[in-house]
Design an enzyme around this catalytic site. Structure first.
Site, PDB file in Angstrom:
ATOM      1  N   CYS B 289     -17.567  -1.478  12.019  1.00  0.00           N
ATOM      2  CA  CYS B 289     -16.402  -0.152  11.798  1.00  0.00           C
ATOM      3  C   CYS B 289     -17.574   0.155   9.951  1.00  0.00           C
ATOM      4  O   CYS B 289     -17.226   1.317  10.046  1.00  0.00           O
ATOM      5  CB  CYS B 289     -15.212  -0.834  10.931  1.00  0.00           C
ATOM      6  SG  CYS B 289     -13.537  -0.375  12.282  1.00  0.00           S
ATOM      7  N   CYS B 438     -31.955   0.880   9.573  1.00  0.00           N
ATOM      8  CA  CYS B 438     -30.843   1.817   8.994  1.00  0.00           C
ATOM      9  C   CYS B 438     -30.216   1.974   7.570  1.00  0.00           C
ATOM     10  O   CYS B 438     -30.878   2.480   6.634  1.00  0.00           O
ATOM     11  CB  CYS B 438     -29.695   1.248   9.944  1.00  0.00           C
ATOM     12  SG  CYS B 438     -29.776  -0.547   9.386  1.00  0.00           S
TER      13      CYS B 438
END
Lengths: 146, 480
Positions: B289, B438
């Site tokens: 998440c 990332c």
């Protein structure tokens, strides 16, 4: 003087089977029979489900609804609803404080001790008149069905 | 008013054998007094030394429990039947040997739970079951927040919480147990205060530790039902397996972006989580998440559904989700359900289980890497900046999601979200050095590993991701 208990037929065997089957949870059920001036005579047993939602390893509950059905059953069989049985998994066959706090007067209590999945022993009890303790009922014998 | 009182058989020895006694009275209380007036021996049987009705006594008028009516003040009419019906309870000593109070409710509790008492499917019996029940909630985050709040509100007797995190600012978008003032504090300290303030009748036990193969077996033993609010695969498999070993129901819920899943896994009657997902997805393929994002209200929908299933299982009301997987899509606003089959070859709940005690779940889910590890070389943000400035022929590959790219990106970077990489390998030139990044690192490392395995000879990870880049190289970018 407390009365003695006799059992007749296969009731005891069925109760023992029920206690082993529900281990490690407590089993419970009703006892039916007749009463003489000296004896409680147990002819039949009826198992019921333990209606406690949690903690069934050390608690049992038979609901008012189950009690009413047992009384109806007694009428059909023409016996009296004499008492109830329950098991104490991994505990002695003596009434606990919790048993005492919930005891029904005039009701025969059979307690079975099941230890590590094996039947250890069983004993019979009835609430004393002063409600402070249980009196033990002497078990005379089991009469096999003819 | 002349009414008849039905006497249960064990008490008939105190009524000279009478099973029905006619008495007068306006209320149940008066009728009982008049009954005792006729049979004084009954008084100590029905009332204790404090003058309270004994635990076994239940009174019914016209077939209804007087607790739902006006208790002892319940009015009675000519010809009514009042029934005294025992309930029989007891049992062995608790482990502590302490005498335990009977499951009864005080005046405040009758009011607090009054909306439950009026539901026939729950009623007094169901509310008692809730009070006697114990639920262990794994994770006090997005799912654990609403689930614990509702389970405490409805009066589940004992709630256990397992979580070792502290409250972070980024939690507050969805974890409704916590407030801005509590950032940095241990979640469970706050959770316990909140839940106890909501309902002081509930016992809250907190375990500020991470659930592991070492502690799960003993933790689960003390609870009737386990609610899975975890956010990672190793813990999810651990929760499932230990529930199967101990024969306990596992209330499963999971969330991702706008989608939720809920089911009740009870291997005694239906499938378990492993029947549905035999093996976890390869590590890194499903973003967490934190990486993939989640709609703030989604965990409250799913956590509340989990609480609903828990309440139904405890009280026995309705049909549970055993054998059904409920799929919620917040964008389309639809609920769908699929049938789940028990897998006879399931390694934990099948006919011949091969896993009968907790295993190494980190290894099983590839998190700690049982298979051969590929080492990904690292490159610092300063080195990357140098290479950029010197015009070296290397490629910066950003594998984050579109929304992250929009917040902040390195303008020379090539943007391909991680899930799209397997289908867009042809856009990457194997002769060039590829530097993957990332936000902070985990996704980039996973994708760098993937590229190395696909045969790209020179792939590196930019250490610390765009977060470190922003802090140390280009503070003009947005932090998120």
């Amino acid at each position: 003087m407390t009365k003695h208990v006799v059992t007749i037929g296969s009731a005891m065997a069925r109760i023992e089977g029920h206690a082993l089957q529900t281990y490690p949870e407590e089993c419970c059920g009703f006892l039916f029979g007749t009463e003489s001036p000296t004896e409680f005579q147990i002819f039949r047993a009826q198992s019921v489900s333990n209606e406690r939602a949690g903690g069934r390893t050390h608690r049992y509950l038979m609901t008012p609804d189950q009690f009413l059905k047992a009384e109806d059953q007694a009428e059909k069989w023409d016996y009296q609803l004499m008492g109830g049985y329950h098991s104490h998994p991994d505990h002695p066959a003596s009434p606990s404080q919790f048993d005492l706090e919930h005891a029904l007067p005039g009701f025969v209590y059979l307690i079975l001790s099941v230890c590590e999945g094996y039947l250890e022993t069983w004993r019979w009890w009835m609430l004393a008149d002063d409600h402070q303790q249980f009196d033990e009922l002497q078990f005379t014998r089991n009469y096999k069905e003819k | 008013m002349a009414v008849s009182i039905k006497i249960p058989s064990p008490l008939r020895r105190f009524t000279e054998g009478e099973s029905v006694v006619e008495v007068n009275g306006q209320t149940v209380e008066e009728a009982l007094e008049n009954l005792i007036g006729q049979f004084s021996e009954l008084a100590p049987q029905l009332y204790n030394e404090k003058g309270e009705l004994r635990n076994f006594v239940n009174l019914y008028v016209r077939g209804e429990d007087i607790r739902y009516l006006d208790a002892m003040a319940t009015k009675i009419k000519d010809g009514d039947e009042v029934m005294i019906i025992p309930s029989i309870a007891g049992g062995g000593e608790t482990l502590s040997g302490k005498a335990e109070a009977a499951t009864t409710f005080d005046r405040d509790e009758y009011l607090r739970y009054s909306r439950h008492f009026s539901l026939p499917e729950i009623g007094l019996a169901g509310q008692r079951k809730l009070k006697e029940a114990s639920v262990l909630i794994i994770g006090a985050g997005g799912l654990g927040s609403p689930a614990s709040i509702y389970l405490a509100a409805v009066g589940v007797g004992h709630i256990g919480l397992v979580d070792y995190d502290v409250v972070e600012l980024s939690n507050l978008q969805r974890q409704i147990l916590y407030t801005s003032a509590e950032i940095g504090k241990p979640k469970l300290t706050i959770a316990k205060q909140r839940l106890q303030a909501l309902n002081p009748n509930v016992e809250i036990t907190t375990y500020a530790e991470s659930l592991s193969s070492a502690n799960a077996v003993s933790l689960f033993r003390n609870y009737d039902i386990i609610l899975d609010g975890t956010d990672n695969f190793p813990t999810r498999y651990l929760v499932n397996d230990v529930c199967v070993f101990q024969g306990k129901p596992n209330v499963y819920g999971s969330i991702f972006r706008f989608d939720g899943q809920v089911s009740l896994f009870e291997a005694k009657e239906g499938p378990c989580y492993r029947c549905l997902y035999e093996e976890p997805p390869p590590p890194g393929l499903v973003p967490s998440c934190a990486e993939g994002g989640v709609l703030g209200v989604l965990p409250s929908v799913v956590g509340s559904l989990q609480a609903t299933e828990t309440i139904k299982w405890i009280t026995g009301a309705g049909q549970t989700l055993i054998g059904r997987l409920l799929l919620f899509d917040a964008l389309a606003m639809t609920f769908r359900e699929v049938k789940l089959q028990k897998n006879p070859d399931c390694v934990v709940c099948g006919e011949n289980p091969t896993i009968t005690e907790p295993i190494d779940y980190e290894g099983f889910c590839g998190v700690s890497g049982l298979e051969e590890m590929v080492t990904v070389p690292e490159l610092s943000v300063q080195k990357v900046k140098q290479k950029l400035d010197s015009g070296e022929n290397h490629l910066i590959l950003d594998v984050r999601e579109k929304w992250e790219w929009d917040i902040a990106h390195i303008k020379e970077a090539l943007f391909i979200p991680m899930n799209a990489i397997p289908s867009r390998l042809d856009e990457l030139d194997p002769s060039r050095e590829i530097v993957v990044h990332c936000k902070e690192g985990p996704r980039a490392i996973a994708m760098a590993e993937y590229l190395i395995k696909q045969g790209f000879p020179d792939v590196k990870n930019m250490t610390g991701g765009i977060k470190k880049w922003t802090i140390e190289v280009d503070p003009s970018l947005n932090l998120y």
